[in-house]
Scaffold this motif. Structure first.
Motif, PDB file in Angstrom:
ATOM      1  N   LEU A  86       0.827  -1.206   0.000  1.00  0.00           N
ATOM      2  CA  LEU A  86       0.000   0.000   0.000  1.00  0.00           C
ATOM      3  C   LEU A  86       0.866   1.262   0.000  1.00  0.00           C
ATOM      4  O   LEU A  86       0.526   2.261  -0.651  1.00  0.00           O
ATOM      5  CB  LEU A  86      -0.921  -0.002   1.209  1.00  0.00           C
ATOM      6  CG  LEU A  86      -1.972  -1.110   1.249  1.00  0.00           C
ATOM      7  CD1 LEU A  86      -2.696  -1.112   2.592  1.00  0.00           C
ATOM      8  CD2 LEU A  86      -2.974  -0.957   0.101  1.00  0.00           C
ATOM      9  N   GLY A  87       1.988   1.223   0.709  1.00  0.00           N
ATOM     10  CA  GLY A  87       2.900   2.356   0.700  1.00  0.00           C
ATOM     11  C   GLY A  87       3.486   2.603  -0.679  1.00  0.00           C
ATOM     12  O   GLY A  87       3.666   3.765  -1.091  1.00  0.00           O
ATOM     13  N   LEU A  88       3.769   1.520  -1.397  1.00  0.00           N
ATOM     14  CA  LEU A  88       4.290   1.666  -2.755  1.00  0.00           C
ATOM     15  C   LEU A  88       3.240   2.285  -3.669  1.00  0.00           C
ATOM     16  O   LEU A  88       3.553   3.139  -4.513  1.00  0.00           O
ATOM     17  CB  LEU A  88       4.730   0.304  -3.290  1.00  0.00           C
ATOM     18  CG  LEU A  88       5.356   0.294  -4.688  1.00  0.00           C
ATOM     19  CD1 LEU A  88       6.552   1.240  -4.752  1.00  0.00           C
ATOM     20  CD2 LEU A  88       5.776  -1.127  -5.064  1.00  0.00           C
ATOM     21  N   LEU A  89       1.979   1.884  -3.502  1.00  0.00           N
ATOM     22  CA  LEU A  89       0.906   2.495  -4.294  1.00  0.00           C
ATOM     23  C   LEU A  89       0.858   3.998  -4.053  1.00  0.00           C
ATOM     24  O   LEU A  89       0.738   4.793  -4.993  1.00  0.00           O
ATOM     25  CB  LEU A  89      -0.439   1.867  -3.923  1.00  0.00           C
ATOM     26  CG  LEU A  89      -0.963   0.734  -4.826  1.00  0.00           C
ATOM     27  CD1 LEU A  89      -0.003  -0.437  -4.847  1.00  0.00           C
ATOM     28  CD2 LEU A  89      -2.335   0.262  -4.342  1.00  0.00           C
ATOM     29  N   ARG A  90       0.962   4.407  -2.810  1.00  0.00           N
ATOM     30  CA  ARG A  90       0.901   5.837  -2.516  1.00  0.00           C
ATOM     31  C   ARG A  90       2.102   6.573  -3.103  1.00  0.00           C
ATOM     32  O   ARG A  90       1.950   7.688  -3.617  1.00  0.00           O
ATOM     33  CB  ARG A  90       0.836   6.067  -1.007  1.00  0.00           C
ATOM     34  CG  ARG A  90       0.695   7.544  -0.651  1.00  0.00           C
ATOM     35  CD  ARG A  90       0.385   7.766   0.804  1.00  0.00           C
ATOM     36  NE  ARG A  90       0.191   9.182   1.094  1.00  0.00           N
ATOM     37  CZ  ARG A  90      -0.170   9.662   2.273  1.00  0.00           C
ATOM     38  NH1 ARG A  90      -0.380   8.820   3.291  1.00  0.00           N
ATOM     39  NH2 ARG A  90      -0.324  10.960   2.461  1.00  0.00           N
ATOM     40  N   THR A  91       3.271   5.964  -3.042  1.00  0.00           N
ATOM     41  CA  THR A  91       4.450   6.598  -3.635  1.00  0.00           C
ATOM     42  C   THR A  91       4.261   6.825  -5.126  1.00  0.00           C
ATOM     43  O   THR A  91       4.598   7.895  -5.656  1.00  0.00           O
ATOM     44  CB  THR A  91       5.699   5.724  -3.390  1.00  0.00           C
ATOM     45  OG1 THR A  91       5.924   5.618  -1.979  1.00  0.00           O
ATOM     46  CG2 THR A  91       6.928   6.312  -4.056  1.00  0.00           C
ATOM     47  N   VAL A  92       3.696   5.833  -5.805  1.00  0.00           N
ATOM     48  CA  VAL A  92       3.459   5.954  -7.239  1.00  0.00           C
ATOM     49  C   VAL A  92       2.402   7.025  -7.517  1.00  0.00           C
ATOM     50  O   VAL A  92       2.525   7.811  -8.466  1.00  0.00           O
ATOM     51  CB  VAL A  92       3.045   4.588  -7.822  1.00  0.00           C
ATOM     52  CG1 VAL A  92       2.552   4.727  -9.254  1.00  0.00           C
ATOM     53  CG2 VAL A  92       4.204   3.609  -7.754  1.00  0.00           C
ATOM     54  N   VAL A  93       1.367   7.065  -6.695  1.00  0.00           N
ATOM     55  CA  VAL A  93       0.329   8.092  -6.850  1.00  0.00           C
ATOM     56  C   VAL A  93       0.939   9.481  -6.693  1.00  0.00           C
ATOM     57  O   VAL A  93       0.715  10.380  -7.512  1.00  0.00           O
ATOM     58  CB  VAL A  93      -0.798   7.873  -5.827  1.00  0.00           C
ATOM     59  CG1 VAL A  93      -1.709   9.097  -5.763  1.00  0.00           C
ATOM     60  CG2 VAL A  93      -1.619   6.642  -6.185  1.00  0.00           C
ATOM     61  N   ASP A  94       1.704   9.679  -5.633  1.00  0.00           N
ATOM     62  CA  ASP A  94       2.280  11.002  -5.371  1.00  0.00           C
ATOM     63  C   ASP A  94       3.229  11.434  -6.485  1.00  0.00           C
ATOM     64  O   ASP A  94       3.276  12.612  -6.849  1.00  0.00           O
ATOM     65  CB  ASP A  94       3.018  10.992  -4.037  1.00  0.00           C
ATOM     66  CG  ASP A  94       2.068  10.891  -2.840  1.00  0.00           C
ATOM     67  OD1 ASP A  94       0.862  11.156  -3.019  1.00  0.00           O
ATOM     68  OD2 ASP A  94       2.541  10.544  -1.744  1.00  0.00           O
ATOM     69  N   SER A  95       3.958  10.494  -7.042  1.00  0.00           N
ATOM     70  CA  SER A  95       4.908  10.843  -8.103  1.00  0.00           C
ATOM     71  C   SER A  95       4.203  11.220  -9.399  1.00  0.00           C
ATOM     72  O   SER A  95       4.782  11.894 -10.254  1.00  0.00           O
ATOM     73  CB  SER A  95       5.872   9.683  -8.354  1.00  0.00           C
ATOM     74  OG  SER A  95       5.194   8.574  -8.946  1.00  0.00           O
ATOM     75  N   ALA A  96       2.932  10.781  -9.551  1.00  0.00           N
ATOM     76  CA  ALA A  96       2.184  11.091 -10.774  1.00  0.00           C
ATOM     77  C   ALA A  96       1.786  12.559 -10.839  1.00  0.00           C
ATOM     78  O   ALA A  96       1.464  13.060 -11.922  1.00  0.00           O
ATOM     79  CB  ALA A  96       0.943  10.204 -10.879  1.00  0.00           C
ATOM     80  N   TYR A  97       1.824  13.246  -9.713  1.00  0.00           N
ATOM     81  CA  TYR A  97       1.369  14.639  -9.701  1.00  0.00           C
ATOM     82  C   TYR A  97       2.180  15.511 -10.648  1.00  0.00           C
ATOM     83  O   TYR A  97       1.632  16.363 -11.358  1.00  0.00           O
ATOM     84  CB  TYR A  97       1.443  15.197  -8.277  1.00  0.00           C
ATOM     85  CG  TYR A  97       1.029  16.648  -8.193  1.00  0.00           C
ATOM     86  CD1 TYR A  97      -0.317  17.004  -8.252  1.00  0.00           C
ATOM     87  CD2 TYR A  97       1.969  17.664  -8.082  1.00  0.00           C
ATOM     88  CE1 TYR A  97      -0.713  18.329  -8.189  1.00  0.00           C
ATOM     89  CE2 TYR A  97       1.588  18.992  -8.012  1.00  0.00           C
ATOM     90  CZ  TYR A  97       0.255  19.322  -8.070  1.00  0.00           C
ATOM     91  OH  TYR A  97      -0.132  20.641  -8.025  1.00  0.00           O
ATOM     92  N   GLU A  98       3.476  15.296 -10.679  1.00  0.00           N
ATOM     93  CA  GLU A  98       4.341  16.140 -11.525  1.00  0.00           C
ATOM     94  C   GLU A  98       4.108  15.905 -13.010  1.00  0.00           C
ATOM     95  O   GLU A  98       4.531  16.708 -13.838  1.00  0.00           O
ATOM     96  CB  GLU A  98       5.807  15.877 -11.185  1.00  0.00           C
ATOM     97  CG  GLU A  98       6.265  14.451 -11.464  1.00  0.00           C
ATOM     98  CD  GLU A  98       7.649  14.147 -10.918  1.00  0.00           C
ATOM     99  OE1 GLU A  98       8.372  13.360 -11.580  1.00  0.00           O
ATOM    100  OE2 GLU A  98       8.004  14.705  -9.857  1.00  0.00           O
TER     101      GLU A  98
END
Length: 326
Positions: free
Chosen positions: A265-277
């Protein structure tokens, strides 16, 4: 950030989306959750009992209110009756923000308390046998699309949508409304079939798609998924005693979730946050307009009796800096 969970029926996408929502809420992050699936199970996956889940206000039953509010003073939209699920915002439209109070949330959202936080939950509403025709069915999920078209969210805000099973969202532009889409796939031929449908159809629209392998029990399952989906495979999830207890209606504290699944789940959030840029709001608006014009010309103009393509505001781009009338 807007996140979709998709997959075939029974893949575990509702379970995974509910776990992701719980993981966000546990950190105090603001979360707006939508249950857009034909099988309405997100509420119970978030801990509501059957009676509470059945009593959730249905967005599909409140479309007139949603349309009236979002229309605002937009001069291109003559009346709520001329709004369809793909109607884009323009100058004068009211926009939704994740943390605010507004009549749409007041009427359609329920606050669900979770370990360490709370989320707003909105649901399309339960489907009866009479709703399973294409027109009725997509009018209900259309309430979600209309809200997403008018929703402004920032990098530390999360909008999570449990989508319809299979490839039903391709009937409109709903599948393009997200910063990232997580496709939940079992290690079977049927499990990866929806992945191929999404991959093929979404390729031309720049949809960012990552696969979450579910019910993975060993190296053979992992090898199968890697062979079928390649680099799109992000992470896998296996058996969970925590999930089994949750499905029995007795979820332990969320901090007792297995370490491997917490890591996933932490990896999913990291990927989500990186998509913002990588957000491209001009492309987002172009896609919104593309599907609106397509729907207007194929059925919307005839159904409403007006030319819905004139609702498009060519100078409007949805973004965090946009202001809207109160």
């Amino acid at each position: 950030m807007k996140i979709a969970f998709v997959g075939k029926g029974g893949s575990g996408k509702t379970t995974l989306s509910s776990l992701f929502i719980r993981s966000l809420a546990a950190t105090g992050a603001p979360v707006l959750a939508f249950d857009a699936d034909i099988n309405q199970h997100l509420g119970t996956a978030l801990g509501l009992d059957d009676a509470e889940a059945a009593a959730l206000p249905a967005m599909g039953d409140r479309l007139p209110l949603i349309k009236e509010y979002l229309r605002g003073s937009n001069p291109r939209i003559a009346s709520p009756e001329t709004m369809i699920k793909t109607t884009p915002p323009g100058a004068g439209s009211r926009l939704l923000r994740v943390l605010e109070s507004n009549p749409v949330y007041d009427t359609c959202a329920k606050t669900v308390e979770l370990d360490g936080g709370a989320v707003r939950l909105m649901v399309t509403g339960r489907f009866s046998d009479a709703d399973l025709g294409v027109a009725c069915y997509h009018s209900k999920t259309g309430a979600v699309e209309l809200c997403l078209n008018h929703l402004v969210d920032g990098p530390d805000e999360y909008v999570v949508v449990d989508m319809t099973a299979g490839s039903d969202s391709f009937a409109s532009g709903l599948f393009t409304r997200f910063d990232i889409t997580f496709l939940v796939a079992e290690p079977t031929r049927r499990g990866v079939s929806v992945y191929r449908q999404y991959k093929d159809y979404a390729r031309d629209f720049g949809v960012e798609l990552r696969v979450v392998g579910n019910k993975v029990q060993g190296q053979d399952d992992l090898d199968f998924l890697r062979a079928e989906v390649g680099d799109d495979l992000l992470v896998t999830v296996g058996h969970s005693d925590w999930v089994r207890a949750m499905e029995k209606g007795r979820p332990p504290r969320f901090d007792l979730l297995e370490d491997a699944n917490r890591h996933a789940l932490g990896l999913l959030r990291t990927v989500v946050d990186s998509a913002y840029e990588r957000r491209d709001m001009e492309r987002y608006m172009r896609q919104m307009v593309h599907f609106h014009v397509k729907n207007a010309q194929s059925w919307g103009n005839e159904r409403t009796g007006v030319d819905l393509t004139t609702q498009v505001d060519p100078d409007f781009v949805l973004g965090e800096s946009v202001t809207a009338p109160a």
